[in-house]
Design a protein around this motif. Structure first.
Motif, PDB file in Angstrom:
ATOM      1  N   UNK A 209      29.565 -39.286 -34.732  1.00  0.00           N
ATOM      2  CA  UNK A 209      30.390 -40.411 -35.213  1.00  0.00           C
ATOM      3  C   UNK A 209      31.780 -40.454 -34.598  1.00  0.00           C
ATOM      4  N   UNK A 210      32.359 -39.275 -34.329  1.00  0.00           N
ATOM      5  CA  UNK A 210      33.742 -39.256 -33.863  1.00  0.00           C
ATOM      6  C   UNK A 210      33.880 -39.213 -32.344  1.00  0.00           C
ATOM      7  N   UNK A 212      34.104 -41.410 -29.637  1.00  0.00           N
ATOM      8  CA  UNK A 212      34.384 -42.845 -29.730  1.00  0.00           C
ATOM      9  C   UNK A 212      33.493 -43.678 -28.808  1.00  0.00           C
ATOM     10  N   UNK A 213      33.117 -44.815 -29.335  1.00  0.00           N
ATOM     11  CA  UNK A 213      32.311 -45.767 -28.561  1.00  0.00           C
ATOM     12  C   UNK A 213      33.153 -46.365 -27.432  1.00  0.00           C
ATOM     13  N   UNK A 214      34.383 -46.624 -27.754  1.00  0.00           N
ATOM     14  CA  UNK A 214      35.319 -47.156 -26.765  1.00  0.00           C
ATOM     15  C   UNK A 214      36.661 -46.424 -26.932  1.00  0.00           C
TER      16      UNK A 214
ATOM     17  N   UNK B  93      32.082 -40.295 -42.292  1.00  0.00           N
ATOM     18  CA  UNK B  93      32.091 -39.079 -43.100  1.00  0.00           C
ATOM     19  C   UNK B  93      33.456 -38.734 -43.670  1.00  0.00           C
ATOM     20  N   UNK B  94      34.482 -39.493 -43.291  1.00  0.00           N
ATOM     21  CA  UNK B  94      35.813 -39.221 -43.812  1.00  0.00           C
ATOM     22  C   UNK B  94      36.595 -40.537 -43.802  1.00  0.00           C
ATOM     23  N   UNK B  96      38.718 -42.000 -42.129  1.00  0.00           N
ATOM     24  CA  UNK B  96      39.405 -41.874 -40.847  1.00  0.00           C
ATOM     25  C   UNK B  96      40.248 -43.097 -40.529  1.00  0.00           C
ATOM     26  N   UNK B 146      24.149 -44.556 -40.083  1.00  0.00           N
ATOM     27  CA  UNK B 146      24.921 -43.482 -39.476  1.00  0.00           C
ATOM     28  C   UNK B 146      26.220 -44.059 -38.906  1.00  0.00           C
ATOM     29  N   UNK B 147      27.369 -43.490 -39.248  1.00  0.00           N
ATOM     30  CA  UNK B 147      28.625 -44.100 -38.811  1.00  0.00           C
ATOM     31  C   UNK B 147      28.941 -43.838 -37.345  1.00  0.00           C
ATOM     32  N   UNK B 148      29.680 -44.739 -36.779  1.00  0.00           N
ATOM     33  CA  UNK B 148      30.175 -44.569 -35.420  1.00  0.00           C
ATOM     34  C   UNK B 148      31.565 -45.192 -35.347  1.00  0.00           C
ATOM     35  N   UNK B 149      32.464 -44.495 -34.663  1.00  0.00           N
ATOM     36  CA  UNK B 149      33.835 -44.998 -34.590  1.00  0.00           C
ATOM     37  C   UNK B 149      34.204 -45.375 -33.163  1.00  0.00           C
ATOM     38  N   UNK B 150      35.243 -46.176 -33.058  1.00  0.00           N
ATOM     39  CA  UNK B 150      35.661 -46.655 -31.747  1.00  0.00           C
ATOM     40  C   UNK B 150      37.182 -46.816 -31.755  1.00  0.00           C
ATOM     41  N   UNK B 151      37.699 -47.284 -30.655  1.00  0.00           N
ATOM     42  CA  UNK B 151      39.145 -47.495 -30.544  1.00  0.00           C
ATOM     43  C   UNK B 151      39.380 -48.921 -30.077  1.00  0.00           C
ATOM     44  N   UNK B 160      41.986 -46.864 -34.499  1.00  0.00           N
ATOM     45  CA  UNK B 160      40.609 -46.377 -34.583  1.00  0.00           C
ATOM     46  C   UNK B 160      39.858 -47.298 -35.536  1.00  0.00           C
ATOM     47  N   UNK B 163      32.890 -48.759 -36.053  1.00  0.00           N
ATOM     48  CA  UNK B 163      32.283 -49.632 -35.050  1.00  0.00           C
ATOM     49  C   UNK B 163      30.922 -50.146 -35.516  1.00  0.00           C
TER      50      UNK B 163
END
Lengths: 310, 277
Positions: A209-210, A212-214, B93-94, B96, B146-151, B160, B163
């Protein structure tokens, strides 16, 4: 018109009338105005200082600075009002100046730390809780004081750094930016399929999860090394989590590559003497790896190398 | 029950009204999760999610399992209710980030044009306990996604984001209400140039989630100021009648005041000034 002139003259006469000693009512009025103005200005400036520093520095430090500014304004007000009250501070000033010079020499370092502390508060290269490195000390900023900054190292040790040293040193703030990149160098055997390895690595990154996608992670063949094809893996992660991601990810990558039949080779050197028939390589007892795993297909079948030699 | 929705249609300054039918209402047989307010000893057994509160010698025990992911909590409360509501997907999970980013197939919008699209967003399921006095607190958050993060933006001044990728729908599609919610996004190009939009970044406080027996949904407006800048504002309106508003989770989180968050104009409006695609 004539009446107005008379009133002004009458007013002037009143203001010039002595009140106490050489002090006239005009002097008294001017002194009162200056005192009130000084009080108001000091109050406003201290509030402004508190607001400007709110959230940027510890409340104790901002309160201290606000008080310092307020008393500074009071001092200026007293100096400004003294001529109107016919108070002569010149003797006191000279004495004060001498004392100030003496104190200045005695507390040179303290003053420079103080000034550096104030500058740090405005420049704000670090904040409380930041993960930094300065003068070889790495850890979390615990407090930014007027004279010094305290750091708690990763081992939990208290380190006090004078602000002058902080101000003039190179500071690395690992969390000043919201995200950061970290790299892995992963070597695979020459017998392995690098495209497959890249695909496996990207799948593991995608699941975290951490990671990053971008900005998108980047995985590529970086170098054809002496013993391995070296892949470069570049991953962006939130600054506060990068170490967790890094430690978690490395083992997951290794496991995923092993599962896909891709292994990380040991450094090796194969020697051939003249026309000697190549012998199958031996594996050290207890390594747990087969010759194929250790050397890979190309290294285990060195006929091509022999032909090239001839 | 009339399931029709009036939406603003694409095409210039003139806002036409059109009746839209929900795909769910055309015979979709997707099994849906039951959100709502239940007795405190309520139990759930749904698609791998097992959740129960048992009373044992005066103490309540909350147990939840979703696959290998398990939680047990002891609760001391004198009765009350359990609230199971969809919550914004920013907790696992947090905690963030407070921003959610949805990327979708880019849409070109003419100058002064308006269009309404529907995109999907992940959902987390919040379990709240309400004491007899009415005080509510979060007990557990669980998610099938399921989580996913991005910027969004650069590392120096970006944010952040949680995503999510979505297709673009011009009607509300049928979906599993325990995995995904709908975001109705009204995009208005207020600039004098064509604009291309492929993402929306929304602040948590602007996510007003509503639910009914078939949908979890939120609404937002995106006003394009220039081809690279837009303001995205959450709208506190259900996408159709009869929906219940979810319990707002941000009350339990310590959110920064909007003026300390770069890009925030107020509590719900975020300025996307680092690109729209």
């Amino acid at each position: 018109m004539a009446n107005n002139t008379t009133e002004i003259l009458v007013g002037n006469v009143f203001l010039d009338t002595p009140f106490f000693g050489e002090i006239t009512y005009g002097n008294l009025l001017a002194a009162i105005v200056i005192i009130i103005a000084t009080y108001v200005i000091a109050k406003v400036i201290s509030v402004v200082v508190m607001r400007v520093l709110a959230g940027k520095v510890e409340i104790n430090n901002s309160t201290f600075l606000a008080k310092l500014v307020r008393w500074g304004v009071y001092f200026i007000g007293i100096v400004a009002v003294s001529p109107f009250l016919h108070l002569d501070f010149s003797g006191l000033m000279v004495a004060g100046g001498i004392v100030a010079i003496a104190i200045g020499f005695a507390s040179q370092n303290t003053l420079s730390n103080f000034v550096a502390g104030v500058l740090l508060m405005f420049e704000r290269p670090v904040g409380v809780g930041d993960n930094i490195s300065v003068n070889g000390n790495e850890g979390y900023v615990e407090d930014i004081g007027i004279l010094s900054t305290t750091i708690r190292t990763y081992e939990g040790i208290f380190v006090r750094i004078p602000n002058e040293s902080m101000f003039s040193s190179n500071i690395t703030n690992y969390v000043a930016h919201i995200a950061r990149r970290f790299d892995f160098n992963i070597g695979i055997r020459y017998s392995d399929d690098a495209d497959k390895a890249i695909k496996v690595i990207k799948e593991v990154i995608e699941k975290h999860p951490y990671a990053l996608k971008s900005p998108a992670p980047s995985v590529y063949v970086d170098e054809l090394g002496n013993n391995s094809i070296n892949l470069k893996v570049r991953i962006w992660s939130p600054s506060g989590f990068w170490w967790d991601v890094r430690t978690d990810m490395l083992w997951k990558l290794f496991q995923a590559l092993r599962k896909a039949g891709i292994d990380i080779p040991f450094p090796q050197l194969t020697l051939w003497y003249g026309e000697e028939t190549p012998k199958p390589p031996k594996v050290t007892k207890g390594s747990g790896f087969s010759p194929q795993e250790v050397l890979g297909k190309s290294e285990a079948s060195p006929e091509n190398a022999v032909k090239e030699t001839k | 029950m009339n399931m029709a929705l009036k939406i603003l249609h694409s095409g210039g300054r003139k806002k036409e009204r059109e009746t839209v039918t929900y795909e769910h209402d055309n015979g979709s047989d997707l099994k849906q999760f039951a959100y709502g307010k239940f007795p405190i000893d309520y139990a759930v057994n749904f698609e791998g999610l097992n959740l129960a509160v048992d009373l044992d010698r005066g103490m309540y025990h909350y147990r939840r399992a979703l696959g290998d992911w398990k939680t047990e909590i002891n609760i001391s409360v004198n009765g009350g209710h359990m609230l199971i509501h969809p919550v914004e997907p920013l907790n696992l999970p947090d905690n963030l980030t407070d921003f959610m980013e949805i990327r979708f197939d880019p849409i070109k919008i003419e100058p002064s044009g308006i269009c309404v699209i529907f995109v999907t967003m992940p959902i987390e399921i919040g379990v709240f306990l309400e004491s007899p006095s009415g005080s509510t607190d979060i007990v557990d958050i669980v998610s099938y996604v399921y989580p996913k993060y991005s910027l969004y933006g650069g590392a120096n001044r970006g944010v952040v984001t949680r995503f999510n990728e979505s297709k673009v729908y011009y009607y509300p599609p049928a979906m599993k209400n325990y995995e995904a919610g709908l975001l109705k996004l009204e995009i208005e190009n207020r600039s004098d140039e064509w604009a291309t939009v492929g993402k929306a970044v929304i602040f948590q406080k602007g996510l007003y989630l509503y639910f009914d027996e078939k949908f979890v949904a939120a609404s937002a407006e995106m006003k394009i100021i220039s081809p690279d800048v837009a303001v995205v504002t959450g709208v506190d309106t259900p996408i159709r009648q009869g929906m219940t508003r979810s319990y707002r989770l941000f009350k339990n989180r310590k959110l920064s005041p909007f003026y300390n968050v770069p890009g925030m104009l107020n509590d719900t409006a975020y300025t996307m000034d680092m690109g729209l695609i």
